[in-house]
Design a protein around this motif. Structure first.
Motif, PDB file in Angstrom:
ATOM      1  N   ALA A   1      -6.347   9.655   7.490  1.00 27.89           N
ATOM      2  CA  ALA A   1      -5.169   9.039   6.872  1.00 27.89           C
ATOM      3  C   ALA A   1      -4.914   9.557   5.469  1.00 27.89           C
ATOM      4  CB  ALA A   1      -5.348   7.515   6.827  1.00 27.89           C
ATOM      5  N   THR A   2      -5.959   9.996   4.767  1.00 24.53           N
ATOM      6  CA  THR A   2      -5.757  10.475   3.404  1.00 24.53           C
ATOM      7  C   THR A   2      -5.115  11.855   3.374  1.00 24.53           C
ATOM      8  OG1 THR A   2      -8.022  11.310   3.385  1.00 24.53           O
ATOM      9  CG2 THR A   2      -7.652   9.138   2.429  1.00 24.53           C
TER      10      THR A   2
ATOM     11  N   LEU B   1      -9.668  -3.756   0.377  1.00 23.31           N
ATOM     12  CA  LEU B   1      -8.835  -2.558   0.397  1.00 23.31           C
ATOM     13  C   LEU B   1      -9.220  -1.576  -0.715  1.00 23.31           C
ATOM     14  CD1 LEU B   1      -5.321  -4.150   1.068  1.00 23.31           C
ATOM     15  CD2 LEU B   1      -6.714  -2.831   2.677  1.00 23.31           C
TER      16      LEU B   1
ATOM     17  N   ARG C   1     -11.979   2.792   2.375  1.00 27.14           N
ATOM     18  CA  ARG C   1     -11.543   4.170   2.146  1.00 27.14           C
ATOM     19  C   ARG C   1     -12.209   5.131   3.132  1.00 27.14           C
ATOM     20  NH1 ARG C   1      -7.086   4.912  -0.366  1.00 27.14           N
ATOM     21  NH2 ARG C   1      -7.744   7.083  -0.478  1.00 27.14           N
TER      22      ARG C   1
ATOM     23  N   ARG D   1       2.014   4.867   1.197  1.00 26.02           N
ATOM     24  CA  ARG D   1       2.001   5.596   2.461  1.00 26.02           C
ATOM     25  C   ARG D   1       1.823   7.103   2.270  1.00 26.02           C
ATOM     26  NH1 ARG D   1       6.673   5.472   5.756  1.00 26.02           N
ATOM     27  NH2 ARG D   1       5.265   6.059   7.423  1.00 26.02           N
TER      28      ARG D   1
ATOM     29  N   LEU E   1       0.265   7.322   5.764  1.00 22.63           N
ATOM     30  CA  LEU E   1      -0.487   6.189   6.302  1.00 22.63           C
ATOM     31  C   LEU E   1       0.454   5.348   7.154  1.00 22.63           C
ATOM     32  CD1 LEU E   1      -3.082   4.556   6.384  1.00 22.63           C
ATOM     33  CD2 LEU E   1      -2.401   3.437   4.263  1.00 22.63           C
TER      34      LEU E   1
ATOM     35  N   ILE F   1      -3.759   2.230  10.517  1.00 23.65           N
ATOM     36  CA  ILE F   1      -4.489   1.180   9.800  1.00 23.65           C
ATOM     37  C   ILE F   1      -4.852  -0.007  10.700  1.00 23.65           C
ATOM     38  CG2 ILE F   1      -2.490  -0.139   8.949  1.00 23.65           C
ATOM     39  CD1 ILE F   1      -3.941  -0.429   6.295  1.00 23.65           C
TER      40      ILE F   1
ATOM     41  N   LEU G   1     -10.444   5.024   6.364  1.00 23.14           N
ATOM     42  CA  LEU G   1      -9.188   5.768   6.296  1.00 23.14           C
ATOM     43  C   LEU G   1      -9.447   7.263   6.465  1.00 23.14           C
ATOM     44  CD1 LEU G   1      -6.979   4.367   3.379  1.00 23.14           C
ATOM     45  CD2 LEU G   1      -6.617   4.111   5.827  1.00 23.14           C
TER      46      LEU G   1
ATOM     47  N   MET H   1       0.841  -1.196   0.000  1.00 19.84           N
ATOM     48  CA  MET H   1       0.000   0.000   0.000  1.00 19.84           C
ATOM     49  C   MET H   1       0.874   1.242   0.000  1.00 19.84           C
ATOM     50  SD  MET H   1      -3.124  -0.991   2.577  1.00 19.84           S
ATOM     51  CE  MET H   1      -4.107   0.403   2.029  1.00 19.84           C
TER      52      MET H   1
ATOM     53  N   VAL I   1      -2.477   8.063  -0.860  1.00 22.65           N
ATOM     54  CA  VAL I   1      -2.515   7.249   0.352  1.00 22.65           C
ATOM     55  C   VAL I   1      -3.534   6.120   0.236  1.00 22.65           C
ATOM     56  CG1 VAL I   1      -3.116   7.275   2.799  1.00 22.65           C
ATOM     57  CG2 VAL I   1      -1.692   9.077   1.851  1.00 22.65           C
ATOM     58  N   GLY I   2      -3.091   4.907   0.577  1.00 22.52           N
ATOM     59  CA  GLY I   2      -3.999   3.765   0.587  1.00 22.52           C
ATOM     60  C   GLY I   2      -4.138   3.060  -0.754  1.00 22.52           C
TER      61      GLY I   2
END
Length: 421
Positions: free
Chosen positions: A317-318, A303, A309, A266, A322, A327, A312, A264, A270-271
């Motif tokens: 996290a976005t 995912l 999403r 980071r 990340l 997570i 996240l 994934m 992101v994600g």
């Protein structure tokens, strides 16, 4: 390059600078990039983004309209028919040399150009202004513009329909994934908000192990594979796919990603889920290793779902890097492995249909662009509308434009020598 024997007899060929003058944008550059949709004046760039935002500045607004903005580095162009300000000096504002110029005709011709933009230089003066443009009689130019816009209007309707279908496919894909991970694809009678019998609500921390990639200086990366070297996988290798390959000395198995393993992103996107490539991953990626209780394909689909999403996003996290700490607490529904495989089969049977439709839509969009270029090609070869023998030839128009330009130029004062007495 257009040749005279390729155009109708009443047409002429002249450089673009006959029709267009340029204005440097310096006095129209926005002072503050604190944009707000409630402000009045748009701030433009000639690139894909075009409209950057709105400013409340009232000085230095360009209003000599219509005009063409030309990115002096990328050669991108836009036709503009409303007052605006600009973001930077990296463009020319192109205006008609006189009122006899049909700027829409000129703009449509410029859409056919493919100026080289492989060096960092100013292109309008060096190349763009010198490009030869075929010139029909003035009245025929109006007929050509009218026909182009009629055909483009119909074409745009078709493109809009295709793009709506694309958006609907995205919604459908996510609906399939939502139903899958709520258990409703394999348990149609399950109530919304409840998990099917035998399912466990677990977390990534319990179901997966994580390991970060490695940082490797650019100087230690090679574009030619050496003995005992392995591929070095960066974010661009997954998101773009057309980057030159890089190779490094093998730093150890903990950094190695096999084709059927998952990584994934980071930072940045992101994600973003990375899989299907083999090599050592960079430190802005990390591996996600599922436990025996999770199917590899089940995890990938989860995912890629909006369910994941949204979790996240709820953790912010976005908006940042990340981390494992972000997570690990995220929940994931875990059915028995046999049902996971059934869920994957149900998902992929539906999404494969989406893929075929998506492929057809992409082909349709490509064909639409090809048709657009075909219309323009015919237009500037004199094949889009019929010629009228009674039209005044283009040579007369060019003479008038020349006269108008000379008239607009300031008269030069002639110095006379003083005669000594």
């Amino acid at each position: 390059m257009i040749e005279e024997n390729e155009i109708p007899k009443t047409w002429e060929i002249t450089p673009l600078e006959t029709f267009l003058d340029y204005i440097q944008p310096t006095k129209y550059i926005v002072e503050s990039t604190d944009y707000n949709d409630s402000y009045k004046t748009p701030v433009l760039t000639a690139g894909k983004s075009f409209l950057l935002g709105y400013t409340n500045e009232t000085e230095g607004i360009f209003d000599q309209l219509p005009t063409i903005i030309f990115d002096d580095f990328t050669t991108a162009i836009k036709f503009v028919n409303f007052p605006f300000k600009v973001k930077s000096s990296a463009m020319k504002i192109l205006v008609p040399t006189c009122e006899l110029v049909n700027i829409r005709y000129v703009f449509y011709f410029m859409e056919t150009l493919r100026l080289s933009a492989d060096t960092h230089k100013r292109y309008w003066i060096s190349e763009g202004a010198k490009v030869p443009i075929p010139v029909p009689p003035q009245i025929e130019q109006e007929r050509i513009v009218s026909k182009i816009e009629e055909l483009f209007s119909e074409l745009d309707k078709g493109i809009e329909t295709l793009k709506i279908a694309q958006q609907q496919l995205k919604i459908y894909r996510q609906a399939v994934l939502k139903y899958a991970f709520e258990g409703r694809l394999t348990n149609p009678n399950i109530k919304e908000g409840e998990l099917p019998e035998g399912w466990v609500k677990s977390t990534f921390g319990k179901e997966c192990d994580f390991s970060q990639g490695i940082q490797v200086d650019v100087g230690l990366q090679s574009e030619i594979k050496g003995d005992k070297q392995v591929r070095f996988l960066r974010i661009v290798d997954f998101t773009k796919g057309d980057e030159p390959l890089r190779y490094i000395d093998h730093p150890g198995e903990r950094y190695y990603l096999s084709k059927n393993e998952i990584a994934m992103v980071r930072y940045g996107t992101v994600g973003f889920v990375c899989t299907g490539k083999e090599g050592v991953i960079a430190n802005n990626l990390f591996k996600v290793l599922p436990s025996d209780r999770l199917s590899h394909k089940y995890l990938i689909h989860f995912l890629q779902s909006d369910l994941f999403r949204s979790k996240l996003e709820s953790k912010g996290a976005t908006m940042q890097a990340l981390s494992f700490g972000l997570i690990k607490p995220i929940s994931i529904p875990v059915p028995a492995i046999k049902e996971q495989m059934q869920i994957v089969q149900e998902i992929e049977s539906r999404l494969s249909v989406c893929d075929k439709i998506e492929e057809s839509i992409e082909q349709g969009l490509q064909q639409a662009e090809a048709f657009r270029q075909s219309i323009l090609k015919k237009a500037f070869e004199g094949k889009l509308v019929p010629q009228d023998p009674s039209d005044e030839p283009a040579s007369v128009l060019l003479e008038r434009i020349k006269a108008e330009r000379q008239k607009a130029q300031p008269e030069k004062k002639i110095k006379t020598k003083k005669v000594k007495a």
